[in-house]
Design an enzyme around this catalytic site. Structure first.
Site, PDB file in Angstrom:
ATOM      1  N   HIS A  87    -108.875   9.705  59.560  1.00 58.60           N
ATOM      2  CA  HIS A  87    -108.814   9.427  60.822  1.00 58.60           C
ATOM      3  C   HIS A  87    -107.605   8.994  61.396  1.00 58.60           C
ATOM      4  O   HIS A  87    -107.119   9.110  62.748  1.00 58.60           O
ATOM      5  CB  HIS A  87    -109.977   8.414  61.117  1.00 58.60           C
ATOM      6  CG  HIS A  87    -111.450   8.791  60.574  1.00 58.60           C
ATOM      7  ND1 HIS A  87    -111.998   9.880  61.039  1.00 58.60           N
ATOM      8  CD2 HIS A  87    -112.094   8.109  59.662  1.00 58.60           C
ATOM      9  CE1 HIS A  87    -113.129   9.907  60.266  1.00 58.60           C
ATOM     10  NE2 HIS A  87    -113.155   8.897  59.598  1.00 58.60           N
ATOM     11  N   HIS A 112    -102.304   0.603  62.353  1.00 61.11           N
ATOM     12  CA  HIS A 112    -102.769   2.167  62.367  1.00 61.11           C
ATOM     13  C   HIS A 112    -102.419   2.841  63.637  1.00 61.11           C
ATOM     14  O   HIS A 112    -101.926   1.980  64.649  1.00 61.11           O
ATOM     15  CB  HIS A 112    -104.311   2.225  61.715  1.00 61.11           C
ATOM     16  CG  HIS A 112    -105.073   1.870  62.968  1.00 61.11           C
ATOM     17  ND1 HIS A 112    -105.632   0.658  62.883  1.00 61.11           N
ATOM     18  CD2 HIS A 112    -105.874   2.387  64.221  1.00 61.11           C
ATOM     19  CE1 HIS A 112    -106.583   0.424  63.610  1.00 61.11           C
ATOM     20  NE2 HIS A 112    -106.592   1.415  64.534  1.00 61.11           N
ATOM     21  N   HIS A 114    -102.911   5.882  67.069  1.00 60.82           N
ATOM     22  CA  HIS A 114    -103.610   7.004  67.451  1.00 60.82           C
ATOM     23  C   HIS A 114    -102.585   7.766  68.353  1.00 60.82           C
ATOM     24  O   HIS A 114    -101.709   7.024  69.054  1.00 60.82           O
ATOM     25  CB  HIS A 114    -104.708   6.298  68.470  1.00 60.82           C
ATOM     26  CG  HIS A 114    -105.752   5.348  67.747  1.00 60.82           C
ATOM     27  ND1 HIS A 114    -107.096   6.039  67.293  1.00 60.82           N
ATOM     28  CD2 HIS A 114    -105.895   4.062  67.667  1.00 60.82           C
ATOM     29  CE1 HIS A 114    -107.647   4.931  66.685  1.00 60.82           C
ATOM     30  NE2 HIS A 114    -106.947   3.926  66.826  1.00 60.82           N
ATOM     31  N   GLU A 125    -104.897   5.283  73.330  1.00 53.57           N
ATOM     32  CA  GLU A 125    -106.486   5.028  73.680  1.00 53.57           C
ATOM     33  C   GLU A 125    -106.402   4.189  75.009  1.00 53.57           C
ATOM     34  O   GLU A 125    -107.602   4.662  75.823  1.00 53.57           O
ATOM     35  CB  GLU A 125    -107.149   4.179  72.582  1.00 53.57           C
ATOM     36  CG  GLU A 125    -107.092   5.141  71.286  1.00 53.57           C
ATOM     37  CD  GLU A 125    -108.146   4.754  70.353  1.00 53.57           C
ATOM     38  OE1 GLU A 125    -108.982   5.599  69.910  1.00 53.57           O
ATOM     39  OE2 GLU A 125    -108.037   3.622  69.960  1.00 53.57           O
ATOM     40  N   HIS A 138    -102.223  -0.124  66.856  1.00 56.07           N
ATOM     41  CA  HIS A 138    -103.088  -1.238  66.770  1.00 56.07           C
ATOM     42  C   HIS A 138    -102.960  -2.196  65.366  1.00 56.07           C
ATOM     43  O   HIS A 138    -102.789  -1.673  64.282  1.00 56.07           O
ATOM     44  CB  HIS A 138    -104.589  -0.788  66.732  1.00 56.07           C
ATOM     45  CG  HIS A 138    -104.922  -0.092  67.890  1.00 56.07           C
ATOM     46  ND1 HIS A 138    -106.262   0.771  67.943  1.00 56.07           N
ATOM     47  CD2 HIS A 138    -104.364  -0.066  69.259  1.00 56.07           C
ATOM     48  CE1 HIS A 138    -106.178   1.195  69.208  1.00 56.07           C
ATOM     49  NE2 HIS A 138    -105.183   0.513  70.064  1.00 56.07           N
ATOM     50  N   THR A 219    -112.582   0.876  68.368  1.00 51.11           N
ATOM     51  CA  THR A 219    -112.333   2.028  68.927  1.00 51.11           C
ATOM     52  C   THR A 219    -113.030   3.174  68.285  1.00 51.11           C
ATOM     53  O   THR A 219    -112.913   4.355  68.630  1.00 51.11           O
ATOM     54  CB  THR A 219    -111.130   2.386  69.613  1.00 51.11           C
ATOM     55  OG1 THR A 219    -110.338   2.622  68.527  1.00 51.11           O
ATOM     56  CG2 THR A 219    -110.839   1.436  70.406  1.00 51.11           C
ATOM     57  N   THR A 220    -113.314   2.880  66.939  1.00 54.09           N
ATOM     58  CA  THR A 220    -113.923   3.775  66.170  1.00 54.09           C
ATOM     59  C   THR A 220    -115.371   3.394  65.633  1.00 54.09           C
ATOM     60  O   THR A 220    -115.792   2.200  65.484  1.00 54.09           O
ATOM     61  CB  THR A 220    -113.127   4.308  65.002  1.00 54.09           C
ATOM     62  OG1 THR A 220    -112.889   2.870  64.007  1.00 54.09           O
ATOM     63  CG2 THR A 220    -111.692   4.770  65.305  1.00 54.09           C
TER      64      THR A 220
END
Length: 490
Positions: A87, A112, A114, A125, A138, A219-220
Site C-alpha cells: 500500500h 510512510h 502517499h 491526502e 506521515h 487514512t487506511t
C-alpha cells in the site's frame, strides 16, 4: 447435544472474526476506498481523515506552540527497516524518537508516503483550499505515556499523533535520497531492506511553528478515529526524478504474481468535516481577513453548562440558528457576563456530581455527559455494537449504528478542546440527560426541525433524491471482517 445460548454463539462468532487478519483492500476498484466500510465499518464513520483544510474552517489558537521533535538525529550505525507493504513504502523508526509539547509523550513508530502517478503528480491526502500536492509523508507516533506499543494504542481515542508533511515537485532533496536510493530493493510487496540511520529532522520543513491541527483518523483501514493530526503549513520538495522514482519503481503485487500491479495513486479522498474545525498556529492574511481566534475552552464549558442547567427556552427562541455548525463564534459572543454568572450559580450543585476527567486529553467533565474517564477503545465499541445488532439480525446497520454511537462522544470531546463546532446532534445528545421538561422538549423539537432543514439542504427532499443521479445512501451489503491491530497501515 446441548444447545449453545445465543450469547455464546455471538461470542464464538466475534472470536472467529476477530481472529481474521483483515480483508484485502485497495484504493480503487471493487475493494477500493468507496467499499472500505463494508469490511471496516469505521471507514464510514465519524471524524475521518484526510480533509480539505479550507480557510473558513481555520481558527487561530494562541496556545499552539512549535512542534518539538526529540532524538530525531539517528546514528548511521542504527539500522532502519525500509519496506514495501503493498500500500505504501514504510520506514521503521525507533521509539526513542518522540514529540513533546502535546498532552502526552508520543513515541515514533514509522513513516510512510502517499503519492500520485507519473502522469498526475497530485497524490497528497490532505488538501489546502482545494490544492492537492504531489505527495505526503506521515510520521506516525503513539501515546507512550499510556500504551506500551503502537498495536495497543492504534484503536484508542488518544492513541496516535501523526505529523503530516506536504510534498511538491521542485528542488532535489538530499535528505529523502538517503532512503529513496534503496527503492529498487523493495520493488515488490513484502520486500524489505536495511537502511542506515540518518537525521529524520531533515525530512521536515524548516519551520515547525506553522501547522494545522485537528482530530481525525487513520487514512487506511481500519480507519480508527484515533489520530491527533498536525499537518505542517509549509511543504518540502522532491526533484522530478525523485518523485518519478517513487511513482514508477514500486508494485503492489508480489514478485511471484503473474500480473504486476504498479503502486501509485495511493491516497484517500477528502472526508466530511463532521462539524470539526482546524486549529492553526498562525494567522492567515491581515486585518478583517485574518483567521478568527478560537474561543476559549472555558467559554465552551459554560455553553455546555447552559445546555445542562440553563434556560433552554432562550436557546430555542433566540440562539438556535447560532447552534448550527459554523455559527459557534456568534453563539459565544452572544453571552453576557450576567448570563455566565447566573449559569455558574445555578449549575454549582449540579457540577458537584460530575466526574472530572484526567488531565491527559483536556476533557473537563465526564459522567453526566456519558463520557468515559479513559480513552475510548474502538475495538471494544465495535464488539458491543455488533453483538447487539446480531441479536436483532441487523448486522448490515453496523456502519450507521457505530457512527451514531461514537459521534456524540467524539464531537463533545473535540468541541471542549476547541477542535469542533457545536453540532445539533451533539446538543441533542447532551439534552438526553435532562428531565423531559417543556423547555427541553421545545428545544429538541427545534433541533429536529433544524436537522431536517440541514439534510434537505445537503441532500434535497425525498422526491429530489428519487430523481437524483445518486439516490439514497446504501449501507454495507454484508457483515464486516475484523482486522488485528498489527494490520493497520497509517
Amino acid at each position: 447435544m446441548r444447545l449453545l445460548s445465543f450469547s455464546s454463539i455471538a461470542l464464538l462468532q466475534l472470536s472467529f472474526i476477530t481472529a481474521l487478519h483483515g480483508t484485502k483492500w485497495t484504493y480503487a476498484g471493487p475493494e477500493g476506498q468507496d467499499h472500505w466500510d463494508e469490511n471496516y465499518p469505521y471507514c464510514g464513520g465519524a471524524f475521518q481523515s484526510p480533509i480539505n483544510i479550507k480557510s473558513e474552517l481555520m481558527r487561530f489558537d494562541t496556545t499552539l506552540r512549535p512542534i518539538n521533535v526529540r532524538n530525531y538525529n539517528l546514528s548511521p550505525n542504527e539500522q532502519l527497516t525500509f519496506g514495501n507493504n503493498g500500500h505504501s513504502v514504510q520506514l521503521s523508526l525507533p521509539s526513542k524518537m518522540y514529540i513533546s509539547g502535546l498532552p502526552h509523550y508520543y513515541s515514533a513508530a514509522q513513516l510512510h508516503f502517499h503519492w500520485g502517478s507519473s502522469s498526475k503528480p497530485m497524490g497528497s491526502e490532505h488538501l489546502v483550499n482545494n490544492k492537492q500536492y504531489a505527495a505526503e509523508m506521515h510520521i506516525v507516533h503513539y501515546n507512550s505515556d499510556k500504551y506500551p506499543n503502537i498495536s495497543m494504542a492504534v484503536d484508542k481515542s488518544d492513541g496516535l499523533a501523526v505529523l503530516g508533511v506536504l510534498i511538491e515537485v521542485g528542488e532535489f532533496n538530499p535528505a529523502f535520497e538517503q532512503f529513496l536510493k534503496f527503492l529498487n530493493g523493495i520493488k515488490y510487496r513484502d520486500q524489505k531492506v536495511q537502511v542506515p540511520g540518518f537525521n529524520i529532522r531533515s525530512l521536515l520543513p524548516t519551520q515547525l511553528n506553522e501547522y494545522y491541527r485537528y482530530d481525525g483518523s487513520l487514512t487506511t483501514p481500519p480507519c480508527y478515529p484515533s489520530v491527533l493530526w498536525t499537518v505542517f503549513r509549509n511543504p518540502v520538495t522532491l526533484s522530478h526524478e525523485q518523485y518519478m522514482a517513487l511513482a514508477t519503481t514500486l508494485f503492489s503485487s508480489h514478485a511471484q504474481d503473474s500480473v504486476s500491479v504498479i503502486l501509485n495513486s495511493n491516497y484517500r479522498k477528502p472526508q466530511p468535516m463532521d462539524s470539526r474545525i482546524v486549529l492553526v498556529s498562525f494567522k492567515e492574511g491581515k486585518g478583517l481577513h485574518s483567521t478568527p481566534t478560537v474561543t476559549s475552552p472555558m467559554r465552551r464549558k459554560q455553553i455546555v453548562q447552559q445546555l445542562l442547567v440553563g434556560d433552554l427556552a432562550d436557546l430555542a427562541d433566540e440562539w438556535l440558528h447560532q447552534l448550527l455548525p459554523g455559527g459557534s463564534q456568534k453563539f459565544h459572543h452572544g453571552w453576557k457576563k450576567d448570563d455566565i454568572h447566573d449559569t455558574a450559580v445555578r449549575s454549582k450543585q449540579h457540577m458537584l456530581n460530575w466526574s472530572p476527567v484526567k488531565k491527559s486529553h483536556n476533557v473537563p467533565y465526564a459522567g453526566k455527559l456519558g463520557l468515559a474517564k479513559e480513552a475510548m477503545c474502538y475495538v471494544c465499541i465495535e464488539e458491543k455494537v455488533l453483538a447487539r445488532l446480531i441479536q436483532s439480525h441487523a448486522e448490515t446497520r453496523l456502519v450507521q449504528t457505530l457512527k451514531d454511537t461514537v459521534y456524540p462522544q467524539l464531537c463533545l470531546r473535540s468541541y471542549l478542546e476547541s477542535k469542533s463546532d457545536l453540532s445539533l446532534l451533539m446538543v441533542r445528545h447532551i439534552l438526553k440527560g435532562r428531565p423531559p421538561t417543556d423547555e427541553a422538549n421545545e428545544l429538541d423539537l427545534s433541533l429536529r426541525k433544524a436537522l431536517k432543514t440541514q439534510k434537505q439542504k445537503a441532500f434535497g427532499t425525498a422526491k429530489e433524491r428519487k430523481n437524483s443521479f445518486f439516490g439514497p445512501a446504501v449501507g454495507p451489503k454484508r457483515p464486516h471482517s475484523w482486522v488485528l491491530p498489527m494490520e493497520w497501515e497509517d
